[in-house]
Motif scaffolding. Structure first.
Motif, PDB file in Angstrom:
ATOM      1  N   CYS A  52     -11.761   1.018  -2.475  1.00 59.83           N
ATOM      2  CA  CYS A  52     -11.417   2.179  -1.639  1.00 59.83           C
ATOM      3  C   CYS A  52      -9.944   2.588  -1.776  1.00 59.83           C
ATOM      4  O   CYS A  52      -9.547   3.634  -1.259  1.00 59.83           O
ATOM      5  CB  CYS A  52     -11.727   1.889  -0.175  1.00 59.83           C
ATOM      6  N   ILE A  54      -7.229   0.736  -0.724  1.00 60.31           N
ATOM      7  CA  ILE A  54      -6.351   0.208   0.325  1.00 60.31           C
ATOM      8  C   ILE A  54      -5.558  -0.998  -0.189  1.00 60.31           C
ATOM      9  O   ILE A  54      -4.434  -1.243   0.237  1.00 60.31           O
ATOM     10  CB  ILE A  54      -7.189  -0.182   1.564  1.00 60.31           C
ATOM     11  N   TYR A  73      -7.757   8.742  -8.670  1.00 61.69           N
ATOM     12  CA  TYR A  73      -8.002   8.303  -7.290  1.00 61.69           C
ATOM     13  C   TYR A  73      -8.521   9.427  -6.397  1.00 61.69           C
ATOM     14  O   TYR A  73      -9.283   9.181  -5.460  1.00 61.69           O
ATOM     15  CB  TYR A  73      -6.738   7.678  -6.683  1.00 61.69           C
ATOM     16  N   ARG A  77     -11.930   8.578  -4.505  1.00 63.81           N
ATOM     17  CA  ARG A  77     -11.865   8.413  -3.041  1.00 63.81           C
ATOM     18  C   ARG A  77     -12.637   9.496  -2.301  1.00 63.81           C
ATOM     19  O   ARG A  77     -13.164   9.258  -1.212  1.00 63.81           O
ATOM     20  CB  ARG A  77     -10.405   8.417  -2.578  1.00 63.81           C
ATOM     21  N   HIS A  88     -11.011   0.178  14.238  1.00 61.66           N
ATOM     22  CA  HIS A  88      -9.760   0.913  14.127  1.00 61.66           C
ATOM     23  C   HIS A  88     -10.010   2.392  14.401  1.00 61.66           C
ATOM     24  O   HIS A  88     -10.467   3.121  13.519  1.00 61.66           O
ATOM     25  CB  HIS A  88      -9.176   0.782  12.719  1.00 61.66           C
ATOM     26  N   LEU A 105      -9.114  15.257   6.060  1.00 63.16           N
ATOM     27  CA  LEU A 105      -8.313  14.281   5.317  1.00 63.16           C
ATOM     28  C   LEU A 105      -8.883  14.040   3.926  1.00 63.16           C
ATOM     29  O   LEU A 105      -8.143  13.856   2.964  1.00 63.16           O
ATOM     30  CB  LEU A 105      -8.284  12.960   6.099  1.00 63.16           C
ATOM     31  N   PHE A 106     -10.208  14.070   3.831  1.00 61.57           N
ATOM     32  CA  PHE A 106     -10.852  13.822   2.541  1.00 61.57           C
ATOM     33  C   PHE A 106     -11.042  15.110   1.738  1.00 61.57           C
ATOM     34  O   PHE A 106     -11.824  15.153   0.779  1.00 61.57           O
ATOM     35  CB  PHE A 106     -12.182  13.077   2.744  1.00 61.57           C
TER      36      PHE A 106
ATOM     37  N   THR B  97      -5.400   2.189  12.003  1.00 58.25           N
ATOM     38  CA  THR B  97      -6.060   3.411  11.529  1.00 58.25           C
ATOM     39  C   THR B  97      -5.470   3.916  10.207  1.00 58.25           C
ATOM     40  O   THR B  97      -6.009   4.850   9.617  1.00 58.25           O
ATOM     41  CB  THR B  97      -5.976   4.538  12.582  1.00 58.25           C
ATOM     42  N   TYR B  99      -5.813   2.646   7.521  1.00 57.50           N
ATOM     43  CA  TYR B  99      -6.782   2.411   6.449  1.00 57.50           C
ATOM     44  C   TYR B  99      -7.380   3.724   5.952  1.00 57.50           C
ATOM     45  O   TYR B  99      -7.652   3.902   4.760  1.00 57.50           O
ATOM     46  CB  TYR B  99      -7.915   1.475   6.934  1.00 57.50           C
ATOM     47  N   GLU B 100      -7.569   4.662   6.901  1.00 50.95           N
ATOM     48  CA  GLU B 100      -8.238   5.905   6.541  1.00 50.95           C
ATOM     49  C   GLU B 100      -7.344   6.773   5.651  1.00 50.95           C
ATOM     50  O   GLU B 100      -7.814   7.378   4.677  1.00 50.95           O
ATOM     51  CB  GLU B 100      -8.639   6.663   7.813  1.00 50.95           C
ATOM     52  N   VAL B 101      -6.063   6.827   5.982  1.00 50.25           N
ATOM     53  CA  VAL B 101      -5.127   7.624   5.181  1.00 50.25           C
ATOM     54  C   VAL B 101      -4.992   7.007   3.786  1.00 50.25           C
ATOM     55  O   VAL B 101      -4.971   7.710   2.775  1.00 50.25           O
ATOM     56  CB  VAL B 101      -3.750   7.711   5.890  1.00 50.25           C
ATOM     57  N   LEU B 102      -4.905   5.667   3.737  1.00 50.58           N
ATOM     58  CA  LEU B 102      -4.727   4.991   2.445  1.00 50.58           C
ATOM     59  C   LEU B 102      -5.962   5.102   1.558  1.00 50.58           C
ATOM     60  O   LEU B 102      -5.855   5.032   0.337  1.00 50.58           O
ATOM     61  CB  LEU B 102      -4.385   3.506   2.662  1.00 50.58           C
ATOM     62  N   SER B 103      -7.129   5.269   2.176  1.00 53.73           N
ATOM     63  CA  SER B 103      -8.359   5.362   1.370  1.00 53.73           C
ATOM     64  C   SER B 103      -8.762   6.815   1.120  1.00 53.73           C
ATOM     65  O   SER B 103      -9.810   7.073   0.515  1.00 53.73           O
ATOM     66  CB  SER B 103      -9.506   4.620   2.065  1.00 53.73           C
ATOM     67  N   ALA B 104      -7.940   7.757   1.566  1.00 44.59           N
ATOM     68  CA  ALA B 104      -8.272   9.183   1.410  1.00 44.59           C
ATOM     69  C   ALA B 104      -7.652   9.744   0.129  1.00 44.59           C
ATOM     70  O   ALA B 104      -6.663   9.209  -0.374  1.00 44.59           O
ATOM     71  CB  ALA B 104      -7.756   9.961   2.620  1.00 44.59           C
ATOM     72  N   PRO B 105      -8.220  10.826  -0.381  1.00 48.29           N
ATOM     73  CA  PRO B 105      -7.670  11.426  -1.606  1.00 48.29           C
ATOM     74  C   PRO B 105      -6.425  12.269  -1.328  1.00 48.29           C
ATOM     75  O   PRO B 105      -6.388  13.464  -1.621  1.00 48.29           O
ATOM     76  CB  PRO B 105      -8.831  12.281  -2.129  1.00 48.29           C
ATOM     77  N   VAL B 106      -5.442  11.656  -0.718  1.00 48.45           N
ATOM     78  CA  VAL B 106      -4.166  12.348  -0.463  1.00 48.45           C
ATOM     79  C   VAL B 106      -3.062  11.615  -1.231  1.00 48.45           C
ATOM     80  O   VAL B 106      -3.018  10.391  -1.240  1.00 48.45           O
ATOM     81  CB  VAL B 106      -3.793  12.420   1.040  1.00 48.45           C
ATOM     82  N   SER B 107      -2.173  12.394  -1.843  1.00 46.72           N
ATOM     83  CA  SER B 107      -1.089  11.788  -2.617  1.00 46.72           C
ATOM     84  C   SER B 107       0.046  11.380  -1.677  1.00 46.72           C
ATOM     85  O   SER B 107       0.089  11.792  -0.509  1.00 46.72           O
ATOM     86  CB  SER B 107      -0.571  12.787  -3.646  1.00 46.72           C
ATOM     87  N   ALA B 108       0.972  10.605  -2.223  1.00 45.78           N
ATOM     88  CA  ALA B 108       2.140  10.181  -1.442  1.00 45.78           C
ATOM     89  C   ALA B 108       2.914  11.399  -0.952  1.00 45.78           C
ATOM     90  O   ALA B 108       3.330  11.467   0.209  1.00 45.78           O
ATOM     91  CB  ALA B 108       3.024   9.294  -2.305  1.00 45.78           C
ATOM     92  N   LYS B 261       0.603  -1.091   1.534  1.00 48.77           N
ATOM     93  CA  LYS B 261      -0.537  -1.680   0.818  1.00 48.77           C
ATOM     94  C   LYS B 261      -0.222  -3.131   0.511  1.00 48.77           C
ATOM     95  O   LYS B 261       0.936  -3.488   0.314  1.00 48.77           O
ATOM     96  CB  LYS B 261      -0.760  -0.946  -0.497  1.00 48.77           C
TER      97      LYS B 261
END
Lengths: 308, 262
Positions: A52, A54, A73, A77, A88, A105-106, B97, B99-108, B261
């Motif tokens: 995923c 993380i 990614y 993702r 959470h 977000l996705f 929470t 986890y959701e941002v880190l697993s989403a298709p968003v760049s730094a 991470k």
């Protein structure tokens, strides 16, 4: 069928030196329900978190439908939904607010009709404007599932989805998972419960100490894992097992005062009746009996020790 | 063989989702985020501007009450930018929470744009409200309004980036407050928020030039009254320099996954 997830030589060593995954090779087929079983700390969550995005892998590759999870990614993702093990959630948000957030977000445009469908399927529609902090533990877990489904993923990871939930919710979740699979979603779930894996999965993988030690079709694996035991407490201790009882897998214990009969869960129970009948014919009297089923944890320990 | 799937080069829905979420948090904590700093700053005006200020002479030909306005706005911007941005990223880390941002298709870049953008919006809004409040207490003039907005936005963004770094670095709520309370606030008070550094003895004036906050306040004050403790070019360069340093640290955080991470 081409795999939707391909994991090759995946290793993860944390900064603490803990090696959570070691040379894991695994392929998940499109549209299947794959159950990943293992004791606590086996590496299940690390494996999911690497796929995923993380957790960063130390070495190895993971591809989702041919796309590398690090280079591509965004594509990988956007196709994955994750329901984490822990609850959470933003406690001050509402179910409607948080699923809308997840969808955006996705990278998906707003779709109130889809979100309504998801919330209704999870019996959350009536609670959509309530603060999440006011919901029960089971409802909060449903919210996490709704968040994971908000962007219509093709692959869904469920990390211990039924840990600590009541029987009714467990059944609801099983029905939901079946419904998702019917709509084409590939599902990977981790669990401690062998009955859950038995009920749901097409294939099962067993992971222990970071190594994937077994990957098999459910029916084949259940024969290996599902051992049952009948213990007979004898009136008089036996010095040895009579040759006339050689057809059954028997073992003497406690100085000959207990006789254990181990059999596969899928095996016919007729074996018990014939054993008791034969014992009667031989004049072996028992004063009590009980049956037990080995826990998954016991089976894992046995599997791991076999391969150590 | 892979399926040809395209994802937009910029995840605008993702950025908007985080931005709206942060602004909703701002609305939920309106008293803490907006009303409290406005009341605190108003009290400064009452005490230093009206009560004490009326007995003080002009500074650089500006009445004392009006002189302190840019400094007070900067003081609020520093504090609130750090608080908003650090809490914005620290809370998801604390509650899990993230986890959701880190697993989403968003760049730094998109994550920073959303979190820092929301925090900077709040800070600029706060600065403008304090400016309007100040106008009630003292007569104001803004000689260079465009530069005033530019300094306001640049300083707010820079301190929000700094706050984002603190929010990623902090291991607890105590560390979250450590830098704003024990470093930034003293530097702001000693950086000319309430006085011109030209009023200090030569040795202290020289020492003050090592305080980076002096340049931020001086440049902002110049946009109001056209006078400054240090050259406006130097102020602008110092502010931009601080901005670039913070940006480089944030880039490094995402490149290494530092405390985000494992």
């Amino acid at each position: 069928m081409a795999p939707i997830i391909s994991i090759a030589k995946l290793t993860k060593t944390y900064a603490s030196g803990l090696r959570a995954l070691e040379n894991v090779d695994l392929e998940i087929r499109k549209g299947e329900i794959f159950a990943l079983l293992g004791p606590n700390g086996a590496g299940k969550t690390t494996l999911i978190n690497v796929v995923c995005g993380i957790v960063t892998p130390t070495s190895g590759t993971v591809r989702v439908d041919g796309h590398d999870i690090q280079r591509d990614y965004r594509v990988t993702r956007s196709r994955i939904g994750l329901v984490p093990q822990e609850l959470h959630t933003d406690m001050f948000e509402t179910p409607w607010g948080t699923v809308s957030f997840s969808r955006g977000l996705f990278g998906r445009p707003p779709d109130p009709a889809h979100l309504e469908r998801v919330l209704r399927d999870l019996s959350l529609w009536d609670k959509r404007h309530d603060k999440i902090m006011t919901l029960s533990g089971g409802m909060k877990r449903r919210v996490l599932i709704a968040k994971a489904l908000a962007h219509e993923p093709e692959i869904l990871f469920l990390d211990e989805p039924t840990a600590g939930v009541d029987v009714e919710l467990r059944r609801d979740m099983w029905a939901l998972v079946r419904g998702l699979r019917a709509s084409g979603v590939t599902i990977i779930l981790t669990t401690h419960y062998i009955d859950e894996a038995e009920e749901m999965a097409d294939r099962i993988g067993v992971i222990s100490r970071g190594r994937l030690i077994v990957v098999e079709e459910k029916t084949a694996l259940m024969k290996k894992l599902g051992k049952k035991q009948l213990t007979l407490h004898l009136q008089e201790p036996l010095a040895e097992i009579p040759a006339a009882l050689g057809d059954w897998r028997l073992e003497l214990k406690n100085g000959g005062s207990e006789l254990d009969y181990t059999f596969d869960a899928g095996e016919s129970r007729a074996g018990i009746a014939s054993l008791l009948r034969r014992m009667g014919e031989l004049g072996i009297v028992y004063k009590d009996l009980n049956t037990s089923q080995s826990s998954l944890e016991d089976i894992f320990v046995s599997l791991v020790s076999e391969r150590a | 063989m892979s399926t040809a799937i395209r994802f937009p080069a910029f995840n605008r829905h993702g950025v908007l989702a985080i931005y709206r979420f942060e602004m909703a948090r701002f609305r939920r904590t309106l008293w803490q985020s907006l009303v409290t700093p406005v009341i605190t700053t108003s009290l400064y005006f009452v005490v230093f501007g009206t009560a004490i200020g009326s007995r003080m002479g002009e500074v650089d030909a500006v009445p004392y009450g009006a002189f302190i306005v840019p400094g007070l706005i900067m003081l609020a911007i520093f504090t609130e930018s750090l608080n908003n941005a650090s809490f914005g990223i620290y809370l998801p880390r604390f509650t899990g929470t993230i986890y959701e941002v880190l697993s989403a298709p968003v760049s730094a870049l998109e994550i920073v744009l959303a979190y820092v953008g929301a925090a900077a919006t709040k800070s600029v809004l706060l600065g403008l409200i304090i400016l309007a409040t100040a106008n009630v207490f003292v007569p104001l003039q803004i000689v260079h309004p465009a530069w005033m907005i530019a300094f306001l936005v640049l300083t707010a963004t820079t301190f929000c980036l700094f706050g984002f770094i603190i929010g990623v670095w902090a291991k607890g709520f105590e560390q979250l407050q450590f830098i704003p309370m024990l470093i930034i606030t003293p530097l702001a008070f000693l950086g000319g928020a309430f006085y011109s550094i030209d009023m200090l003895p030569p040795a202290w004036r020289t020492a003050s030039l090592f305080n980076p906050v002096v340049y931020l306040i001086s440049g902002f004050r110049w946009s109001f009254y056209g006078t400054s403790d240090v050259g406006v070019g130097v102020s602008l360069a110092a502010t931009l320099g601080f901005f670039l340093v913070c940006l480089a640290v944030v880039v490094w955080i995402f490149k290494t996954g530092y405390r985000l991470k494992s």
